[in-house]
Scaffold this motif. Structure first.
Motif, mmCIF file in Angstrom:
data_model
loop_
_atom_site.group_PDB
_atom_site.id
_atom_site.type_symbol
_atom_site.label_atom_id
_atom_site.label_comp_id
_atom_site.label_asym_id
_atom_site.label_seq_id
_atom_site.Cartn_x
_atom_site.Cartn_y
_atom_site.Cartn_z
ATOM 1 N N UNK B 510 20.252 32.211 0.145
ATOM 2 C CA UNK B 510 21.490 31.446 -0.035
ATOM 3 C C UNK B 510 21.588 30.352 1.022
ATOM 4 N N UNK B 511 22.045 29.231 0.609
ATOM 5 C CA UNK B 511 22.244 28.078 1.489
ATOM 6 C C UNK B 511 20.938 27.490 2.011
ATOM 7 N N UNK B 512 19.813 27.983 1.561
ATOM 8 C CA UNK B 512 18.534 27.423 1.986
ATOM 9 C C UNK B 512 17.742 26.967 0.765
ATOM 10 N N UNK B 513 17.675 27.843 -0.221
ATOM 11 C CA UNK B 513 16.888 27.538 -1.412
ATOM 12 C C UNK B 513 15.652 28.397 -1.459
ATOM 13 N N UNK B 514 14.662 27.885 -2.154
ATOM 14 C CA UNK B 514 13.456 28.665 -2.360
ATOM 15 C C UNK B 514 12.485 28.462 -1.208
ATOM 16 N N UNK B 515 12.025 29.549 -0.652
ATOM 17 C CA UNK B 515 11.119 29.500 0.486
ATOM 18 C C UNK B 515 9.813 30.181 0.105
ATOM 19 N N UNK B 516 8.737 29.558 0.548
ATOM 20 C CA UNK B 516 7.430 30.012 0.119
ATOM 21 C C UNK B 516 6.913 31.177 0.958
ATOM 22 N N UNK B 517 6.323 32.155 0.287
ATOM 23 C CA UNK B 517 5.592 33.238 0.951
ATOM 24 C C UNK B 517 4.235 33.350 0.275
ATOM 25 N N UNK B 518 3.234 33.719 1.032
ATOM 26 C CA UNK B 518 1.907 33.830 0.418
ATOM 27 C C UNK B 518 1.242 35.139 0.827
ATOM 28 N N UNK B 519 1.266 36.119 -0.037
ATOM 29 C CA UNK B 519 0.721 37.436 0.330
ATOM 30 C C UNK B 519 -0.785 37.533 0.207
ATOM 31 N N UNK B 520 -1.456 36.483 -0.296
ATOM 32 C CA UNK B 520 -2.902 36.578 -0.490
ATOM 33 C C UNK B 520 -3.625 36.424 0.846
ATOM 34 N N UNK B 521 -4.529 37.311 1.186
ATOM 35 C CA UNK B 521 -5.274 37.155 2.438
ATOM 36 C C UNK B 521 -6.078 35.869 2.393
ATOM 37 N N UNK B 522 -5.920 35.019 3.398
ATOM 38 C CA UNK B 522 -6.520 33.685 3.330
ATOM 39 C C UNK B 522 -8.014 33.710 3.619
ATOM 40 N N UNK B 523 -8.427 34.472 4.606
ATOM 41 C CA UNK B 523 -9.807 34.428 5.062
ATOM 42 C C UNK B 523 -10.845 34.617 3.970
ATOM 43 N N UNK B 524 -10.815 35.746 3.276
ATOM 44 C CA UNK B 524 -11.855 36.011 2.283
ATOM 45 C C UNK B 524 -11.873 34.967 1.182
ATOM 46 N N UNK B 525 -10.693 34.478 0.863
ATOM 47 C CA UNK B 525 -10.629 33.530 -0.223
ATOM 48 C C UNK B 525 -11.299 32.216 0.191
ATOM 49 N N UNK B 526 -11.014 31.786 1.392
ATOM 50 C CA UNK B 526 -11.651 30.557 1.853
ATOM 51 C C UNK B 526 -13.148 30.716 1.906
#
Lengths: 322, 748
Positions: B510-526
């Protein structure tokens, strides 16, 4: 199919050995009788299976075909007592059962047993006696006892009646009523012998009649224990059901069909048949063989188109065996 | 259409059971349940199935009780009235009353393949629409007007086929039900016996088997739950195979696929004030097996609302390198430059889209207002959600297992605020699940499966699961797809490749809007992506680089580091400059009216250059190697029935059974064995001589046909078993072996 818990008459089942012993006795008697009687092998067997099944026999035929002779031969083959009663229109019940006579010496009534007090009783031409006399005999058959002046007296054991009746001279006879016919396990017809049999018979009886020399080949104890064995021959449920189906079939196809007593009678006869063939259990074949002579005299047909015998044959050809 | 001509046409006499009628009604029931299952799926996705079941039961009850008294004409009026009233109620239940014209175009869109799940308030829609046809179908069937009933029910199913919501299997089931109803119904009217239906059973089996080879519904791949099993060859998701295709191919739905590969091709370049995830779409409705955006797009007409709270402006200019059919933007876009303003579309969730494509070299400029909020602000944002947000973004299919909520509850036990909860869930997923593109798509609820049954997945799994977990805690969350920033080639310039396509989570505060979260582990994907790029370069592919990529990555000087835009700054692992989680790729080929991302079947090719991709489990049969669904089981049962009937008609089963029966005798107790041996003997003798008549005793029979000693002995043993109640093991064995001998192997 392993429903062995309820043989027709309780107790333990007959063993193979028991049956072998009984069969030996019966076979001996059959051979003995056949020394006198030519032919009629099936009828002899029927009489013996009836004896084993504690039944009484009615022989019906024209005079002179050897009814009496057959009965005598069988009776003489056992060691027991044998009496013969010639039924006539003036025969009284007491002539059959016996009578109390006042004894002058002891000043008491004493019982003089009638001819019914014997192991084998031959009632000749039973249909010539009046109903009252007939029923005296029939009561003895059913109850295994007679009552004279209010006192009951037990008949000797074993006790078997072989009665004959004439099919000629119908107008001067007293036809046995259905209810009393029912007391007889089997009604047999002898019929005329085959040509060569008749010749052989004539051969044998010219001169001294062989019946006079016939010896007994079995004791009463033999007969008693054979009867016991017979009563304990296994009758499986499927066989009992077969008998029930046969009886019911006759009831559906005749005015008066086979009663439950008739069903019991055929099973007892079939047990005797099993013993005769050396089996400790009854198979449907036994039932079929016995039904031919056990059922017809218990059936009354209303029309002329069919006879009791035809009804039974029809039943045997239609009722499924399991 | 006059009313009943014969008295038996009227009335339902349930007392006397008529098998033909039962089967005919069963066909109708199959048809009804085919489309009913689709409706049920809609309801299940959006909430409370109870009301639907009650309405369905009431409708069926009404149809049953009225079938004997109501005249046909009035029944039709009732059905049409129900439909009209339902639709009217639905329209009035919409938040804003749409004018008539868009309603009409919506209807057309639906008929051309737009999923009903995209309809706003689809549960109300179903409740409004379902009773009419259901009433009519059942009423007609009970009045023995099977053909008309099938037309009514088939029409409904047909509509669902056109919207693409009825899967092939469901459709086939409905078709089979319809055929049974028409054919057996005809027999019922003529008074035939059920025997006459035997050819029908064979026919149906053939139909189903054929359709298993050649798709019945040649249209687009279906997207509903049971399509996963891909009853037909390949199943949906023909274009799948890369994460990008999976996420971007169509913009109103995103499905969850099996294993996927990465594409190193360059898609576009971005000049931007700040690094961000280039979002191309968000999704609000979770169906258990994918995501759907409800509502419809409208043309861009001036500025869009900025997020409610503090925000900073970010200017982005996208230059297409490859053709693009999407319009990316950092959340939240507020205006679009003139270059694409006339083609831009705005989705119902305020995202951007483009009508047509951006061809290579074209540019699109977008201005966004990116929410700026510290972790502290977000923590104190509270839970005072606008009701429309809470309503739309916390909904889960009612079939979602409770254990998802329970597990989430446990994981987040110590989190007091929605923000903490989100962070805990995000980190928990990151730490507890492996990153892998090589996964077997689970059957059933994806989030539940990923949470409990799977060890590894890729971004779609992570994001879906996180959204579902948050929604179980009544925190509004949604699925977002787009691209990660890509390779930074200048201070304010990024090159985005196919493998940068990504899916993440947005949580509402509320009062901020949509905030991004990223649960995917970054290392292996990169790592996976980098390997993809390297091998592509080694293969001298020209489309993987621009002039300024690949040499040395631009590293921002410390002073140039942009201020953290979101609380992601608190996560060092994700925030290392230039190492931001790299998503996978994008581009929507063929932007036809079809607006869905299909959910791929598990058959996916591993990238040829990527040895790690395992084609592992796709060696499955037409049923995908999984346990079949209920529909497939039903169809299978019908096939089996048809086969059995067919074989019986040809006598094959009987003969085969007899042949085996005659030769193989398992041993039991002696009585049974003796009996069975005799049965075999009887069968054999019946073939050679004649059958035993029922009234014949075995002895008479054997004597009549002149059977030999062996047969007599078998009969004797059986006689003992049956009438003496005693037979020894030896005797029984003797009987069996005697019969074996008589049968021989060439006997009978």
């Amino acid at each position: 199919m392993t429903d062995t818990d309820t043989p027709v008459s309780g107790r333990q089942e007959s063993t193979v050995e028991d049956v072998d012993d009984a069969q030996t006795v019966v076979t001996r008697v059959v051979d003995n009788v056949e020394q006198v009687i030519v032919g009629h092998h099936n009828e002899i067997e029927h009489i013996l299976t009836a004896l084993l099944g504690k039944g009484h026999i009615l022989l019906e035929d024209v005079p002179g075909v050897g009814k009496t002779m057959l009965a005598r031969a069988i009776a003489q083959s056992f060691e027991g007592s044998f009496k013969r009663v010639q039924f006539t229109p003036d025969l009284l019940p007491s002539d059959v059962t016996g009578v109390n006579i006042f004894n002058q010496k002891t000043e008491e009534f004493e019982f003089r047993p009638g001819p019914v007090f014997a192991n084998v009783v031959l009632g000749d031409e039973i249909n010539r006696a009046p109903p009252k006399t007939q029923s005296a005999l029939l009561e003895a058959m059913e109850e295994q006892q007679v009552t004279v002046d209010g006192e009951s007296r037990t008949l000797p054991q074993p006790f078997t009646v072989i009665a004959t009746q004439n099919t000629v001279e119908r107008d001067r006879t007293y036809e046995l009523p259905m209810a009393e016919l029912d007391r007889f396990m089997k009604k047999l017809h002898l019929g005329y012998p085959e040509t060569d049999e008749e010749t052989e018979m004539l051969d044998r009886i010219v001169g001294e009649h062989p019946i006079e020399e016939l010896e007994s080949v079995a004791t009463l104890e033999d007969l008693q224990s054979a009867r016991e064995t017979t009563a304990n021959v296994t009758v499986e449920r499927s066989v009992r059901e077969y008998v029930t189906r046969l009886s019911q079939f006759t009831r559906r196809h005749a005015e008066l069909g086979v009663s439950p007593r008739g069903g019991l009678a055929v099973l007892q006869a079939a047990q005797g048949r099993a013993v005769l063939e050396g089996r400790e259990y009854v198979i449907p074949d036994d039932v079929q063989t016995e039904a031919e002579v056990v059922f017809p005299h218990r059936i009354r047909t209303s029309t002329d188109e069919t006879t009791p015998r035809a009804v039974v044959e029809n039943a045997l050809e239609s009722v499924r065996v399991e | 259409m006059s009313t009943g001509t014969r008295s038996r046409d009227l009335g339902v006499d349930l007392a006397d059971f008529d098998p033909v009628r039962t089967v005919a009604l069963g066909g109708i029931a199959l048809l009804v349940s085919a489309y009913g299952s689709v409706f049920y799926h809609f309801i299940d996705v959006t909430g409370q199935p109870l009301a639907f079941l009650v309405v369905g039961a009431i409708t069926l009850g009404a149809a049953t009780s009225l079938s004997s008294s109501l005249r046909l004409r009035w029944a039709t009026v009732v059905a049409v009235g129900l439909l009209g009233a339902g639709l009217t109620l639905y329209v009035f239940s919409l938040p804003r009353q749409p004018p008539i014209l868009p309603l009409m175009t919506d209807a057309i869109a639906l008929m051309t393949g737009r999923s009903l799940l995209q309809v706003t308030n689809v549960d109300l829609w179903v409740l409004g629409v379902a009773p009419g046809p259901l009433f009519l179908t059942w009423y007609l069937a009970l009045r023995r007007r099977y053909v008309a009933g099938v037309v009514a029910g088939g029409g409904t199913l047909g509509f669902l086929v056109l919207t693409g919501d009825a899967s092939n299997v469901t459709t086939l089931l409905g078709v089979v039900g319809g055929i049974v109803a028409v054919a057996v119904g005809d027999m019922d009217r003529r008074g035939d016996s059920l025997q006459a239906a035997e050819p029908l059973a064979v026919l149906l089996a053939a139909l189903i088997l054929l359709s298993a080879v050649a798709p019945v519904v040649p249209g687009g791949p279906s997207r509903t739950a049971d399509s996963w099993s891909s009853f037909q060859t390949g199943g949906p998701g023909v274009g799948g195979g890369t994460v990008e295709a999976n996420l971007v191919e169509a913009d109103n739905q995103v499905g969850i696929a099996g294993n996927l590969s990465l594409s190193p091709e360059v898609r576009f370049r971005v000049e931007s004030d700040a690094e961000s995830y280039w979002q191309i779409g968000t999704f609000d409705r979770y169906t258990g097996d994918g995501w759907i955006r409800t509502g419809s797009d409208h043309s861009y007409n001036g500025r869009l609302d900025a997020p409610p709270g503090q925000s900073r402006s970010v200017e982005q200019t996208y230059t297409a390198v490859d053709d693009m059919s999407v319009l990316p933007a950092a959340w939240k876009p507020v205006s679009v430059g003139d270059d694409v303003a006339d083609r831009a579309l705005v989705t119902d969730l305020d995202g951007l889209d483009i009508d047509g494509t951006l061809s290579s070299g074209e540019t699109a400029s977008v201005t966004s207002r990116v929410p700026v909020a510290s972790g502290e602000q977000l923590r104190s944002a509270g839970t005072d959600y606008p009701s429309s947000v809470a309503e739309r973004y916390t909904r889960l299919p009612s079939s979602t297992p409770d254990r998802v909520g329970d597990r989430t509850e446990r994981i987040t036990a110590r989190a007091d605020t929605p923000y903490d909860t989100a962070r805990v869930v995000e980190r928990w997923l990151e730490n507890n699940k492996e990153y892998s593109l090589d996964v077997q798509r689970p059957r059933g609820n994806v989030a539940d499966e990923f949470l409990f049954e799977m060890d590894a997945g890729y971004c779609t799994y992570f994001a879906s699961t996180m959204v579902v977990m948050l929604r179980t805690q009544d925190i509004p969350a949604r699925m977002a797809v787009g691209y990660t920033p890509g390779e930074r080639v200048g201070e304010d310039e990024w090159v985005v490749r196919g493998y940068d396509a990504h899916a993440w989570v947005e949580v509402y505060f509320p009062e901020v809007g949509w905030v991004r979260f990223d649960p995917t582990p970054a290392g292996p994907r990169q790592a996976a992506e980098q390997q993809e790029l390297t091998s592509a370069r080694e293969n001298n592919r020209t489309d993987v680089d621009t002039n300024d990529t690949g040499t040395s990555e631009w590293t921002p000087t410390p002073t140039a580091t942009p201020a953290p835009l979101t609380p992601r700054a608190e996560q060092p692992a994700q925030e290392a400059p230039g190492q931001v989680t790299v998503p996978e790729r994008i581009t929507r080929p063929g932007s036809g009216p079809e607006e869905n991302v299909t959910i791929s079947s598990p058959s996916v090719t591993a990238a040829p250059t990527n040895g790690s991709g395992g084609g592992g489990d796709d060696a499955s049969g037409p049923f995908g190697g999984r346990p079949p669904t209920r529909e497939e089981t039903t169809l299978g049962a019908i096939v089996l029935l048809g086969l059995v009937v067919g074989l019986r008609r040809t006598g094959v089963t009987g003969r085969a059974y007899r042949a085996v029966w005659l030769r193989y005798q398992p041993r039991k107790d002696p009585e049974t064995d003796a009996e069975r041996a005799f049965e075999r003997l009887e069968y054999l003798l019946a073939e050679r001589h004649r059958p035993r008549r029922p009234e014949e005793t075995p002895r008479q029979y054997l004597a009549a046909i002149g059977a030999d000693e062996r047969a007599t002995q078998v009969a004797y043993v059986r006689e003992r078993a049956r009438y003496a109640g005693q037979v020894t093991r030896e005797e029984a064995d003797e009987a069996v072996s005697l019969v074996d001998e008589i049968v021989g192997w060439r006997g009978a």
